[in-house]
Write an enzyme that holds these catalytic residues in place. Structure first.
Site, PDB file in Angstrom:
ATOM      1  N   HIS A   1      38.128  42.875  38.581  1.00 57.64           N
ATOM      2  CA  HIS A   1      37.533  41.593  38.210  1.00 57.64           C
ATOM      3  C   HIS A   1      38.569  40.627  37.642  1.00 57.64           C
ATOM      4  O   HIS A   1      38.329  39.440  37.542  1.00 57.64           O
ATOM      5  CB  HIS A   1      36.381  41.796  37.211  1.00 57.64           C
ATOM      6  CG  HIS A   1      36.829  42.192  35.832  1.00 57.64           C
ATOM      7  ND1 HIS A   1      37.044  43.497  35.457  1.00 57.64           N
ATOM      8  CD2 HIS A   1      37.110  41.441  34.730  1.00 57.64           C
ATOM      9  CE1 HIS A   1      37.414  43.549  34.204  1.00 57.64           C
ATOM     10  NE2 HIS A   1      37.459  42.310  33.732  1.00 57.64           N
TER      11      HIS A   1
ATOM     12  N   GLU B   1      37.284  50.364  39.707  1.00 56.81           N
ATOM     13  CA  GLU B   1      37.625  49.075  39.096  1.00 56.81           C
ATOM     14  C   GLU B   1      39.128  48.883  39.034  1.00 56.81           C
ATOM     15  O   GLU B   1      39.615  47.785  38.798  1.00 56.81           O
ATOM     16  CB  GLU B   1      37.022  48.993  37.680  1.00 56.81           C
ATOM     17  CG  GLU B   1      37.278  47.698  36.930  1.00 56.81           C
ATOM     18  CD  GLU B   1      36.628  46.492  37.593  1.00 56.81           C
ATOM     19  OE1 GLU B   1      37.034  45.352  37.287  1.00 56.81           O
ATOM     20  OE2 GLU B   1      35.709  46.695  38.425  1.00 56.81           O
TER      21      GLU B   1
ATOM     22  N   CYS C   1      41.558  41.934  29.044  1.00 61.37           N
ATOM     23  CA  CYS C   1      41.354  42.954  30.063  1.00 61.37           C
ATOM     24  C   CYS C   1      42.674  43.251  30.778  1.00 61.37           C
ATOM     25  O   CYS C   1      43.443  42.337  31.113  1.00 61.37           O
ATOM     26  CB  CYS C   1      40.301  42.502  31.083  1.00 61.37           C
ATOM     27  SG  CYS C   1      38.632  42.435  30.397  1.00 61.37           S
TER      28      CYS C   1
END
Length: 1881
Positions: free
Chosen positions: A1222, A1243, A1305
């Site tokens: 993401h 991910e 992140c």
């Protein structure tokens, strides 16, 4: 007043027999002054007596005194018509011989006799008055009778007693003297109440005294209407207090008043202080009260004789000024009420919104319901009052007195008779129902009299009552009544203030009379007198600020002036007898006109804001000296008549210097300036040949002042004035040169022998500016100042009496309990006390034996058992010691505080644990919280202080200070933290108080509750009934009941009131039958299902927790709801594991004593317990992370196209990066480049970039231990899909204290080795910020080609095998272990080598001493490396790492540059060592003429190229066994030490990264803990010895077994990070860190073994890393031990102790706090996996080294010998040098070598002789000399055997550096011995 009263020139006390001071020539002495037996003073002086004139006809009456005077003296008898108020007080009669009962004297035809004047004989009179001094008559005896009609006539030109006869009773006169109305307007009268400068004649005072005399005799005199007799005496007392003692003789009636006070003093002096205090509070006799004050103050001043309690009592009594003013209280109440009404109506800006809020706060509806339901019964009153308290939130406040108030008040109201009510009603109606007010009723006079008594403290006399009557009688209307009330209020206020001033006057008189050297003979008495005078002065000053006391301000100022004189006198007396701080003196020398004087004044301005004092030595008196901080003496040596050298020596001295002054008031003045600036035109003020030259020049700094511009002008323009441009305002025109020490000129300093003063050249001067000179003087004065004065009361002393063998156990238990509860007491072994009783100190606790003569509260120890830390709760120490102590004694012992201490500097280590936290919004919040700290008297003082501040806001500071000094703190231990807008205040009180104040916000949560504190209630079990008194049992029972009541009282009263209320509406039904007195059964409990029951039992068994069913269900609920606290996370982890291993459990039947049971038995093995990061939660925000984010050099930002930050990506090597899916969505850019070849795994996203970062990180799949900021992270590492704002993400949930935000992140989570195992993907947001989502790393084959040209031997495709627990892999390059040894038996010891304690290590299977093969020995040595030691928990290790880094930053430079090329780094290595597993031979074998051969160069190039990318290198070693001498017992079991030969490429990279850091650490070994690089045969040993002698510290010498194999990997990783902190963090550094943190691989016999833990001995920088590991683990063990004992470590632990570490050798110098927990420290080290032992390797407990025993470090014993401090080598190590020789390799070591290197062997044995010489002559001559003589003879050596003194001199030369050290002795200085390997153990 003093000026006015000084006009009085008559001296009083004719009764003393002294001649009057002054008589007019035409007035002879009256005959009535002559005694019955003549007292011939004049005849003694050679003069004829003067007789009185015949005109004296009136009979003088004796001087009357107030009725409260009851003299007790028995030497003088007064008679006559005495006033009725004179009462007899004594019947004692003084008889001095047979004398006639009466005598007569003729005076001008008038016969004067006792009968004539109605004088009674002494044996008949009972009215005894003031005594006279004994005199000798003609016969030498005292007359039995004294005919003294008027003792005051001699004091005045016109006697007031005589003139009082012409005064009528109404105050009018016959015209000869003024009437009373006229007297009241004269300056004589006004001066008594003011400080007027008008002249007052003696006649005016005489007339005033005459009226006062008449007022004493006649009650109808007008003075009695305006003033009471008490007030009249008060006027004289005010005058006496204000006049200096030397001039008080001028006052009327002074001698009689003084004699009255003396008599009272004798009567009450021996009474206890409590009885004297009753006199002060109850007596209306001012003479008696003044005498009482003098007794109290006299005992206080002489506190050394009468005890400190007398001083404390007097100090408290002086502050208790009864200034309570009822009139002011009524006014304050009315004013407050009016202000509230005004605020609610007129001044309220928002009346509309205020009224609704007021209505809501009043709660009128509920209030109306409560009132409507009120019943006039006891129960009704209880319900109503409780309801009101509950309604307005005051239940806890009212709960203690509501029952008492209800019961007694109701009974009182019910018993009030209606008759009393009707009487009061009739009086009120009679007054107010008439047309006009009627105050003629006597009732109102009684009310006025009562008010007068309550306000003034005295019953009003007739004159005052007459004033009351006149005022009330004139009140004929409403307006007149109001005026009457105002008049009465003003009058009451005036009378009350008069009484206060009189009271202050009495105290002042008492103090001034004590200012007498005959009373205050010693310095302690002077100090006490000054302190008491200062206290009283502050009290008087506080009243000058009272507006109602303004009329009395002149008197109060006079009182302050009198007290100031006492204080100044005491100050002078102290200064003369007290050591002072020596001032700093500087002399500015230079030619005239250069600007010295101007510079002196400029320097003075820089030193102090005060103007300087000026002293001139040309005059012999110094009255003009003002005592300011700076003193200037200009041209101090200009006069030859002045002994200025001695003057300066006395002035710059610690002894007081009394100045010569002419004025009387300046006698005793001392020199008090801090800085002295002198100027001189002479370069040498005092000749060096002078006897005072040494003392003079030692005390002064000399600065040579030159002005080059002035000198040049004078030389160029002789005779012309110097222009102004030669001078500058900033003094840049001056050149200041500061000379060295003791310089008498610019070129020379004084010769200490005094023979040739030109033999010692002066050092070059220091150029200095005025600012630098001022700073230097300030620093010097600060250094000179080192004395402090403290004062406090007595400190309680406790003793624990035990057997001699139990003293250590009892001491250790008390020390542990002290640390557990943060106690304040001082603990001692025996009777010797070492702590000082400063303010704030605690009680003294002694552990003593039965033989000691102990004075204090002693407790007998019936048993001694040292409890473990978890059991230190409640009264465990009393139970463990078997002592009976009350809770009060425990509280006093633990938390007693002496005096009051206010700390502006806040140290977190000293702060107590909070019990209460209060946020201060108003002053009432603080006052309400302070009540917990105070006694009832202290609470009253608090109310009084608040009241004074409200009345007089200007006195707030003074009032608060006085309150803090005088308040009484509670005996309970209370700690409260006040959080105010301006900062934080922490107050701890127990008898005394300690206060910490800071401007910062400081939140300290949690404290020891009463149940968990040291009290906890007495447990009687096991103490034995005979040891427990009944009183203690009863006290404990009552304490228990009070504790229970305090817990339930609020709820009990509320429920009781609710029950009463409900009973009103509930019909009462009588119970019948069997159910009468019974109720339904009530079942309480929790029902569990079978599965839940099994889970509960299993959880209790596996976790070893005593969980109740309720606790289990609550814990399970919290875990299910996702709570992130410690217990919930643990339970969630346990429950998930339980579900996975459910099928590994089997139900087995078990038969035991309880019968058949079935239990779940686990079939599979239990997994080892991992690191628990929740046992020690801490505030990680208190310390910063070392370098911010972990691996920050390999992290790059991921941005959007428009440059907005989105997250992070991490370089893992060769241009491959990892990030999150993401984060890379959209048009992501990294380093301005689009990612290529993106591979998505869940991910996790892996991709390539053309831009390659210079640093890469290692990656793995382990469990994360740290978050990106280095803080511990907790996770069960179970993966599943989580719903996030970016969709479903597959990962694991964790917890961390770090706060994250958007854009974090992609940051890395790492394991113990710093390997990246996961990426940050999200957090719980604001609701749960500690929750973190972690995406695990998944390996993706990106086909990264290895750039290393030399293939690692371990990178083979052969399978992995297991051999004796070791995981190995074949390398294909077999390398055998070297066999044999180079050690041979010496030819001199072929027959007796068995006597030596050491032999060569085992040679393998063919060695008869031990048949174990070399491979077996190698594998046995590798076995401990298969398991990693647990080490400290990560949280504690992180904290300690930061502490150690902060400590090292003080002496290690922050940034060290990395070596830029591999060749330079290679030459930093030791070339005598092996090259590792890839290349054989030693490093120097591959270097010829400074050029590296091809094999070595290719290997270094390949490794260096990989390291420049920041990639880790293969961490591989070539293994071998060390050829060395070993103890026989270790040889027998085949113990040999491993040799780890590191790869030369890894060594080169690590040298480039860390060599400069290690050199800095070694160079600063004297400042730090790490002693690598120390020379144990040089002066550095003296520095170690000084550090060992640290006072009040314990020393521990510790060694460790199997040190290398027990090193935890995470500790080694932290040590490497510390080294990295001091580098430039280049890619080379990152490669070195990643390499050393990876698991090592050992290679031998063609097999590579990968180890799990330990630290290879051949690792680069092994000594530095080992020492850092040592510091980290000791620091972690200390922190854990302290916090387990209840001491929260919030400071840098390394600032509190000292360490010597060199690998596994350690010496710990620790303070008492840490020493008390050292057993726990060693236990913690064992939990970490280490094996600490004593230095002798015995199994005994590690204990402190006594102060008289030497310390061992690095196999050396550090002692002080006659030659100085030396580090002695072990004797056995020296002796075995003679038994073995190193030569060619052999397997038959018992045969001497074929060839001996005689030069090297001779040097070796010579060095052994030098070392042996330090052990003393006996050991040298008896043991060493025979050995070396035998070696010289049989080994063929060519050396001379040194004699003992020669060997000592040679070693001392090497030690002190006067001779070069031989190679072998220099090699031995590192602790290894004289000849390398031979000395190693």
């Amino acid at each position: 007043m003093a000026q006015t009263l000084s006009k009085i020139s008559n001296k009083e006390n004719a009764s003393s027999g002294l001649r009057p001071k002054r008589f007019k020539p035409h007035q002879p002495i009256p005959t009535w002054m002559v005694r019955c037996e003549p007292l011939d003073h004049d005849s003694r002086r050679g003069r004829d007596p003067v007789r009185a004139s015949p005109q004296a006809k009136r009979v003088r009456t004796p001087t009357p005194y107030p009725r409260h005077l009851k003299p007790a003296a028995s030497a003088v008898v007064r008679s006559g018509n005495n006033p009725s108020h004179l009462k007899p007080a004594s019947t004692d009669v003084v008889r001095s011989g047979p004398q006639p009962l009466c005598c007569e004297a003729k005076d001008g035809g008038v016969v004067r006799s006792c009968k004539t004047y109605n004088l009674k004989p002494a044996h008949e009179s009972k009215a005894v008055a003031f005594s006279l001094p004994k005199t000798d008559g003609p016969t030498g005896n005292e007359p039995e009778f004294i005919a003294e009609a008027c003792p005051s006539c001699a004091l005045y030109d016109t006697c007031p007693n005589c003139t009082s006869k012409v005064i009528n009773d109404d105050g009018s006169t016959d015209g000869t003297i003024p009437s009373w109305d006229q007297i009241e307007t004269t300056p004589a009268f006004l001066s008594l109440l003011s400080n007027t400068d008008e002249e007052m004649s003696a006649d005016e005072l005489t007339n005033l005294a005459a009226h006062l005399r008449k007022a004493f005799e006649t009650g109808s005199h007008p003075a009695n209407v305006d003033y009471s007799k008490d007030q009249l005496q008060g006027l004289l007392e005010m005058a006496e207090a204000a006049v200096p003692p030397a001039r008080r003789q001028t006052l009327p009636f002074y001698q009689q008043r003084l004699e009255a006070r003396r008599t009272w003093r004798e009567k009450i002096f021996n009474q206890p202080l409590e009885e004297i205090n009753k006199i002060l509070t109850t007596s209306k006799d001012r003479f008696q009260r003044c005498a009482a004050w003098k007794v109290i103050l006299e005992k206080a001043v002489l506190a050394k004789e009468y005890g400190e309690e007398a001083y404390a009592y007097a100090q408290q009594a002086l502050k208790n000024i009864n200034s309570f003013d009822v009139n002011l209280v009524l006014k304050m109440a009315a004013a407050t009420f009016i202000d509230h009404i005004r605020m609610m109506t007129v001044d309220n800006p928002d009346l509309v919104s205020y009224i609704p809020k007021l209505i809501v706060k009043l709660k009128p509806l509920t209030l109306k319901m409560i009132i409507d339901n009120h019943e006039n019964t006891k129960e009704g009153w209880l319900v109503t009052l409780t309801s009101l308290a509950e309604l307005y939130g005051m239940v806890e406040v009212a709960i203690d007195f509501v029952p008492t108030v209800v019961g007694k008040l109701f009974d009182l109201l019910m018993k009030t008779t209606s008759k009393m009510y009707s009487m009061f009603k009739s009086v009120v109606l009679a007054t107010f129902t008439s047309e006009s007010l009627d105050f003629t009723n006597p009732f109102w006079y009684a009310i006025a009299a009562i008010l007068c008594f309550l306000i003034t403290g005295a019953i009003p006399h007739n004159g005052k009552m007459k004033i009351h009557k006149n005022i009330l009688s004139n009140a004929t209307g409403i307006v007149a009544g109001i005026k009457a009330i105002q008049a009465l209020a003003a009058m009451f206020s005036t009378w009350s203030n008069e009484r206060l001033v009189n009271d202050l006057s009495s105290r002042t008189i008492a103090l001034t009379e004590l200012n007498n050297p005959t009373i205050t003979a010693d310095i302690d008495a002077v100090i006490n007198l000054q302190r008491l005078a200062e206290v009283l002065r502050d009290e008087v000053k506080s009243h000058t600020l009272n507006p109602l006391m303004q009329p009395y301000n002149p008197i109060l100022r006079n009182l302050m002036s009198a007290l100031d004189k006492v204080i100044s006198c005491c100050t002078r007396r102290k200064a003369i007898a007290t050591k002072r701080t020596a001032p700093v003196a500087v002399i500015l020398t230079g030619p005239p006109g250069c600007g010295k004087t101007t510079a002196a004044f400029a320097l003075a301005k820089r030193l102090s804001q005060q103007k300087p004092s000026i002293i001139s030595l040309d005059v012999d008196h110094h009255d003009t000296y003002t005592g300011n901080e700076v003193c200037i003496i200009d041209e101090f040596d200009s006069s030859d008549k002045v002994d200025y050298a001695n003057f300066v020596v006395n002035m710059v001295n610690t002894n007081p210097m009394v100045l010569n002054c002419d004025l009387i008031e300046n006698k005793g003045k001392t020199f008090t300036s801090k800085y002295v600036i002198m100027t001189s035109n002479t370069e040498t003020p005092v000749k060096p040949t002078s006897r005072r030259a040494g003392a003079f020049y030692r005390r002064v700094m000399i600065v040579d002042v030159t002005n080059n511009a002035v000198d040049k002008w004078k030389s160029d323009n002789p005779g012309k004035a110097v222009p102004k441009w030669c001078f500058n305002k900033d003094f840049s025109h001056l050149s200041l040169s500061l000379r060295g020490t003791e310089p008498y000129s610019k070129e020379y300093v004084l010769d200490p022998t005094g023979r040739n003063h030109q033999s010692r050249r002066a050092p070059p001067p220091q150029q200095i500016t005025l600012e630098q000179l001022a700073q230097k003087m300030v620093v010097q004065h600060t250094t000179n100042t080192s004395e402090f004065v403290t004062q406090a009361g007595d400190v309680p002393v406790f003793g624990f009496v035990c057997q001699n063998n139990e003293i250590d156990t009892v001491y250790n238990l008390l020390a542990a309990v002290k640390a557990r509860y943060g106690a304040n007491f001082n603990l001692y072994k025996g009777m010797v006390r070492t702590a000082h009783e400063n303010s704030g100190c605690g009680a003294h606790v002694h552990v003593i034996s039965r033989e000691d003569n102990f004075r204090g509260k002693a407790f007998t120890v019936n048993r001694s058992r040292l409890e473990s830390v978890p059991h230190l709760e409640g009264d465990s120490f009393r139970r463990s010691l078997g002592v009976v102590m009350s809770d009060k004694d425990v509280t006093t012992m633990f938390y007693y505080i002496k005096g009051k201490v206010i700390n502006d500097q806040v140290s977190l280590t000293e702060l107590p644990a909070n019990q209460h936290v209060v946020t201060v919004h108003t002053v009432y919040d603080m006052a309400w919280a302070l009540r917990r700290h105070l006694k009832w008297s202290g609470q009253w003082q608090l109310i009084k202080a608040a009241y004074e501040i409200m009345c007089y806001p200007d006195t707030a500071a003074c009032a608060l200070r006085n309150w803090m000094d005088s308040t009484d703190f509670s005996e309970e231990h209370v700690v409260t933290q006040f959080i105010a807008p301006g900062g934080t205040i922490i107050l701890e009180s127990c008898y005394g108080a300690r206060m910490w104040a800071t401007g910062q916000r400081l939140i300290r949560a949690g404290g020891l509750t009463e149940a968990g504190g040291p009290q906890g209630g007495v447990r009687f079990a096991g103490l034995g009934a005979r040891n427990v008194p009944w009183s203690e049992i009863l006290r404990e029972f009552m304490t228990l009941i009070s504790h229970i009541w305090s817990q339930i009282k609020g709820a009990t009263v509320v429920l009781t009131a609710l029950t009463f209320y409900l009973k009103r509406f509930r019909p009462r039904v009588e119970a019948k039958g069997k159910n009468k007195n019974k109720g339904p059964r009530k079942n309480t409990g929790v029902a569990l299902t079978d599965d839940e029951y099994n889970d509960w039992k299993q959880s209790k068994a596996e976790k070893n927790l005593d969980l109740t069913v309720k606790d289990f269900l609550q814990l399970r609920h919290r875990a299910a709801m996702g709570a992130d606290n410690t217990d919930a996370v643990k339970f969630r982890y346990w429950y998930s594991k339980k579900q996975k291993i459910y099928h590994d459990l089997e139900n087995f039947p078990i038969i035991g004593r309880g019968g058949l049971k079935r239990e779940l038995i686990r079939k599979g093995p239990l997994r080892p317990r991992g690191n628990d990061f929740y046992d020690e939660p801490d505030d990680w925000y208190s310390e910063g992370v070392i370098d911010g984010v972990t691996h920050k050099n390999a992290i790059v930002s991921v941005d959007d196209v428009d440059g907005m930050h989105k997250g992070y990506a991490i370089h893992i090597g060769h241009g491959v990066y990892i990030s999150l899916k993401h984060v890379l969505t959209g048009n992501a850019r990294i380093l301005s480049e689009e990612p290529k070849g993106i591979t998505i795994s869940g991910e996790l996203a892996t991709f390539r970039l053309n831009n390659i970062l210079p640093t890469a990180v290692p990656v793995g799949t382990n469990k994360p231990i740290k978050d990106p900021w280095g803080n511990p992270v907790s996770t069960d590492w179970q993966f599943k899909n989580y719903n996030t704002t970016s969709g479903n993400i597959y990962g694991a949930c964790g917890s961390s204290c770090s706060l994250t935000r958007q854009g974090d992140c992609g940051l890395p989570y790492v394991d113990d080795h710093g390997v990246v195992v996961g990426l940050h993907a999200g957090s719980g947001g604001d609701k749960c910020p500690s929750r973190k989502l972690i995406v695990p790393y998944v390996k993706v084959d990106m086909r990264i080609r290895d750039t290393c040209t030399k293939e690692s031997p371990t990178k083979t495709h052969k399978p992995t095998f297991s051999y004796r627990g070791l995981l190995g892999k074949e390398t294909g390059e077999p390398r055998t272990i070297m066999k044999g040894t180079r050690l041979h038996v010496s030819p001199a010891h072929v027959d007796d080598y068995e006597e030596c304690t050491h032999q060569p290590a085992s040679l393998g299977a063919g060695d008869p001493r031990c048949p174990i093969s070399l491979t077996g020995i190698m594998v046995n040595n590798l076995q401990p490396y298969t398991e990693a030691s647990p080490g400290p928990d990560t949280a504690t290790l992180n904290r300690v790492s930061k502490m150690l880094t902060s400590h090292m930053e003080g002496y290690v430079p922050k940034v060290h540059k990395t070596e830029e090329d591999s060749i330079s780094a290679f030459y930093m290595l030791n070339h005598d060592t092996l090259c590792g597993p890839y290349i054989g031979a030693r490093k120097k074998d591959h270097v010829k003429d400074g050029v590296l051969d091809k094999n070595l160069l290719d290997l270094l190039s390949s490794k260096w190229n990989r390291a420049k990318l920041g990639l880790a290198l293969p961490h591989e070693y070539a293994l071998g066994l060390k050829d060395e001498l070993r103890p026989k017992d270790k040889v027998a079991v085949g113990k040999r030490r491993l040799i780890w030969g590191c790869d030369v490429g890894v060594s080169t990279v690590c040298a480039a990264a860390f060599k400069r850091v290690s050199e800095s650490i070694m160079a600063n070994h004297a400042l730090g803990f790490i002693q690598v690089g120390i020379n144990m045969d040089g002066p550095a040993v003296e520095d170690l010895f000084k550090r060992l002698e640290r006072p009040k510290h314990d020393r521990y010498c510790v060694d460790y077994s199997k040190w290398d194999s027990t090193q935890p990997p995470k500790v080694t990783s932290q040590s490497i990070d510390i080294l990295r902190h001091f580098t430039d963090k280049s890619p080379i550094v990152d490669s070195a860190c990643a390499t050393l943190k990876s698991n090592p691989i050992g290679i031998f016999n063609g097999v590579a073994f990968k180890v799990a833990g330990g630290l290879p001995s051949g690792m680069p920088l092994t000594s530095i890393i080992n020492s850092l590991n040592h510091c980290l683990m000791v620091g972690s063990a200390v922190v854990k031990a302290l916090e387990d004992s209840g001491v929260r470590v919030t400071w840098n632990i390394f600032d509190s102790m000292d360490l010597f570490t060199y690998g596994d050798d350690g010496v710990y110098i620790v303070p008492p706090l840490i020493s008390s927990v050292m057993p726990k420290v060693f236990a913690n080290l064992r939990q970490f996996g280490l094996k600490p032992t004593r230095t002798d390797k015995s199994d005994a407990e590690i204990t402190p080294i006594p102060a008289d025993e030497p310390v061992e470090f690095l196999k050396r014993t550090i002692v002080r010998t006659e030659n100085g401090v030396r580090a002695l080598l072990d004797r056995s190590s020296i002796i075995r040098q003679f038994y073995y020789i190193k030569a060619e390799n052999t397997e038959n070591w018992t045969v001497p070598p074929k060839r001996i290197d005689t030069p090297s062997r001779g040097q070796q044995l010579y060095n052994a002789c030098l070392y042996a010489s330090q052990h003393g002559e006996e050991f040298y001559t008896s043991k060493i000399v025979p050995l070396i003589e035998r070696a010289v003879k049989l080994e063929g050596l060519h050396i001379e055997v040194p004699e003992f003194h020669q060997a000592v001199a040679a070693y001392n030369g090497y030690f002190n550096g006067t001779e070069g050290q031989p190679n072998q002795i220099a090699h031995a200085s590192g602790g290894l011995g004289l000849s390398g390997e031979v000395f190693e153990n």
